[in-house]
Design a protein around this motif. Structure first.
Motif, mmCIF file in Angstrom:
data_model
loop_
_atom_site.group_PDB
_atom_site.id
_atom_site.type_symbol
_atom_site.label_atom_id
_atom_site.label_comp_id
_atom_site.label_asym_id
_atom_site.label_seq_id
_atom_site.Cartn_x
_atom_site.Cartn_y
_atom_site.Cartn_z
ATOM 1 N N ILE A 1 6.956 -49.967 -31.846
ATOM 2 C CA ILE A 1 5.515 -49.861 -32.082
ATOM 3 C C ILE A 1 5.067 -48.417 -31.886
ATOM 4 N N ALA A 2 5.589 -47.753 -30.861
ATOM 5 C CA ALA A 2 5.236 -46.357 -30.599
ATOM 6 C C ALA A 2 5.715 -45.448 -31.734
ATOM 7 N N VAL A 3 6.909 -45.699 -32.254
ATOM 8 C CA VAL A 3 7.423 -44.896 -33.374
ATOM 9 C C VAL A 3 6.518 -45.052 -34.592
ATOM 10 N N ALA A 4 6.141 -46.290 -34.911
ATOM 11 C CA ALA A 4 5.265 -46.533 -36.062
ATOM 12 C C ALA A 4 3.916 -45.838 -35.875
ATOM 13 N N ALA A 5 3.344 -45.916 -34.677
ATOM 14 C CA ALA A 5 2.053 -45.271 -34.407
ATOM 15 C C ALA A 5 2.176 -43.756 -34.458
ATOM 16 N N MET A 6 3.292 -43.234 -33.975
ATOM 17 C CA MET A 6 3.531 -41.794 -34.011
ATOM 18 C C MET A 6 3.573 -41.304 -35.459
ATOM 19 N N LYS A 7 4.281 -42.037 -36.309
ATOM 20 C CA LYS A 7 4.360 -41.664 -37.725
ATOM 21 C C LYS A 7 2.985 -41.763 -38.390
ATOM 22 N N GLN A 8 2.277 -42.856 -38.127
ATOM 23 C CA GLN A 8 0.969 -43.091 -38.734
ATOM 24 C C GLN A 8 -0.013 -41.976 -38.387
ATOM 25 N N SER A 9 0.031 -41.498 -37.151
ATOM 26 C CA SER A 9 -0.925 -40.485 -36.695
ATOM 27 C C SER A 9 -0.390 -39.063 -36.825
ATOM 28 N N LEU A 10 0.738 -38.911 -37.518
ATOM 29 C CA LEU A 10 1.344 -37.603 -37.790
ATOM 30 C C LEU A 10 1.629 -36.812 -36.517
ATOM 31 N N LYS A 11 2.202 -37.481 -35.541
ATOM 32 C CA LYS A 11 2.632 -36.814 -34.312
ATOM 33 C C LYS A 11 4.157 -36.674 -34.350
ATOM 34 N N ALA A 12 4.655 -35.631 -33.737
ATOM 35 C CA ALA A 12 6.098 -35.397 -33.730
ATOM 36 C C ALA A 12 6.707 -35.695 -32.368
ATOM 37 N N THR A 13 5.903 -36.188 -31.436
ATOM 38 C CA THR A 13 6.393 -36.459 -30.088
ATOM 39 C C THR A 13 6.259 -37.945 -29.770
ATOM 40 N N LEU A 14 7.381 -38.560 -29.452
ATOM 41 C CA LEU A 14 7.399 -39.967 -29.066
ATOM 42 C C LEU A 14 7.220 -40.060 -27.555
ATOM 43 N N PRO A 15 6.277 -40.863 -27.080
ATOM 44 C CA PRO A 15 6.116 -40.971 -25.626
ATOM 45 C C PRO A 15 7.319 -41.644 -24.969
ATOM 46 N N GLN A 16 7.556 -41.259 -23.741
ATOM 47 C CA GLN A 16 8.582 -41.922 -22.929
ATOM 48 C C GLN A 16 8.049 -43.306 -22.570
ATOM 49 N N ILE A 17 8.877 -44.327 -22.764
ATOM 50 C CA ILE A 17 8.489 -45.695 -22.412
ATOM 51 C C ILE A 17 9.481 -46.197 -21.378
ATOM 52 N N ASP A 18 9.009 -46.379 -20.153
ATOM 53 C CA ASP A 18 9.861 -46.790 -19.044
ATOM 54 C C ASP A 18 10.082 -48.301 -19.057
ATOM 55 N N GLU A 19 11.097 -48.707 -18.331
ATOM 56 C CA GLU A 19 11.322 -50.130 -18.067
ATOM 57 C C GLU A 19 10.281 -50.574 -17.038
ATOM 58 N N MET A 20 10.105 -51.872 -16.886
ATOM 59 C CA MET A 20 9.179 -52.409 -15.884
ATOM 60 C C MET A 20 9.549 -51.822 -14.520
ATOM 61 N N THR A 21 8.548 -51.311 -13.822
ATOM 62 C CA THR A 21 8.768 -50.581 -12.577
ATOM 63 C C THR A 21 7.937 -51.193 -11.462
ATOM 64 N N ASP A 22 8.538 -51.343 -10.293
ATOM 65 C CA ASP A 22 7.838 -51.852 -9.119
ATOM 66 C C ASP A 22 6.732 -50.876 -8.706
ATOM 67 N N PHE A 23 5.566 -51.404 -8.379
ATOM 68 C CA PHE A 23 4.392 -50.597 -8.039
ATOM 69 C C PHE A 23 4.694 -49.554 -6.967
ATOM 70 N N LYS A 24 5.219 -49.990 -5.829
ATOM 71 C CA LYS A 24 5.447 -49.043 -4.718
ATOM 72 C C LYS A 24 6.486 -47.989 -5.074
ATOM 73 N N ARG A 25 7.515 -48.393 -5.786
ATOM 74 C CA ARG A 25 8.537 -47.418 -6.196
ATOM 75 C C ARG A 25 7.915 -46.343 -7.088
ATOM 76 N N PHE A 26 7.034 -46.762 -7.974
ATOM 77 C CA PHE A 26 6.384 -45.799 -8.856
ATOM 78 C C PHE A 26 5.452 -44.870 -8.076
ATOM 79 N N ILE A 27 4.682 -45.416 -7.156
ATOM 80 C CA ILE A 27 3.750 -44.607 -6.367
ATOM 81 C C ILE A 27 4.514 -43.536 -5.585
ATOM 82 N N ASP A 28 5.702 -43.860 -5.123
ATOM 83 C CA ASP A 28 6.507 -42.910 -4.346
ATOM 84 C C ASP A 28 7.127 -41.811 -5.205
ATOM 85 N N GLU A 29 7.084 -41.967 -6.513
ATOM 86 C CA GLU A 29 7.666 -40.969 -7.420
ATOM 87 C C GLU A 29 6.822 -39.694 -7.376
#
Length: 194
Positions: A81-109
């Motif tokens: 979906i991100a690739v299709a939206a990137m192409k549609q909006s003429l962007k050359a950068t695909l966002p990083q899409i992480d796997e499901m992440t535990d809240f506290k683990r992410f906050i500690d990043e």
């Protein structure tokens, strides 16, 4: 980079091109990271991601929170979906899409930019996000799942440098709040340029 090319050899399974010219992508000079508790209805998450990529998103982190109704997310589908939206909006950068992440683990990043947590608790002081975003700074914002973050999650985020914010007077659905956040960050940066 963007490349203007001419096809030199076409085949049903491959082709060759000659690069005629190139120019760099006009990527914004700051990072936009959004961590969100995915909605139960996957269509809403896909809609949000598509629109956020069109507006400009660098990283999407699906959060596993206490009140999350969806505990897993198929990131392969989200990337398509991100690739299709990137192409549609003429962007050359695909966002990083992480796997499901535990809240506290992410906050500690570690993160060196501005860190915000949007929540709906009326008994907690919050400032308007639009008043806090600083031009050119990397921004990370947390959006809770349907049912919001737990009190413990909000407290933990604040203890780790996240600033509690509001997105306005209206109570917004999860995916709407996420889209408003991404748009607000870009809007404030663009207004500051004029």
């Amino acid at each position: 980079m963007w490349y203007h090319c001419r096809i030199t050899s076409a085949h049903p399974k491959h082709c060759s091109v000659e690069i005629l010219s190139s120019h760099s992508d006009s990527h914004w000079p700051y990072r936009v990271e959004l961590a969100i508790g995915p909605t139960k209805n996957l269509d809403r998450m896909e809609w949000w991601l598509e629109k956020s990529v069109e507006i400009g998103l660098d990283r999407f982190i699906p959060l596993r929170c206490r009140f999350s109704e969806r505990k897993e997310l198929k990131t392969d589908r989200m990337r398509k979906i991100a690739v299709a939206a990137m192409k549609q909006s003429l962007k050359a950068t695909l966002p990083q899409i992480d796997e499901m992440t535990d809240f506290k683990r992410f906050i500690d990043e570690p993160f060196s930019g501005q860190k915000f947590i949007a929540h709906c608790m009326d008994d907690q002081p919050r400032q308007l996000l639009a008043n806090l975003v600083q031009k050119g700074n990397d921004v990370r914002i947390l959006i809770g799942p349907e049912g919001d973050f737990s009190q413990e999650e909000v407290s933990y985020a604040i203890q780790n440098g996240y600033i509690p914010v509001s997105l306005g007077e209206q109570r917004l659905r999860t995916e709407t709040a996420a889209l408003v956040s991404v748009h607000t960050i870009h809007l404030i940066n663009n207004l500051s340029n004029s």
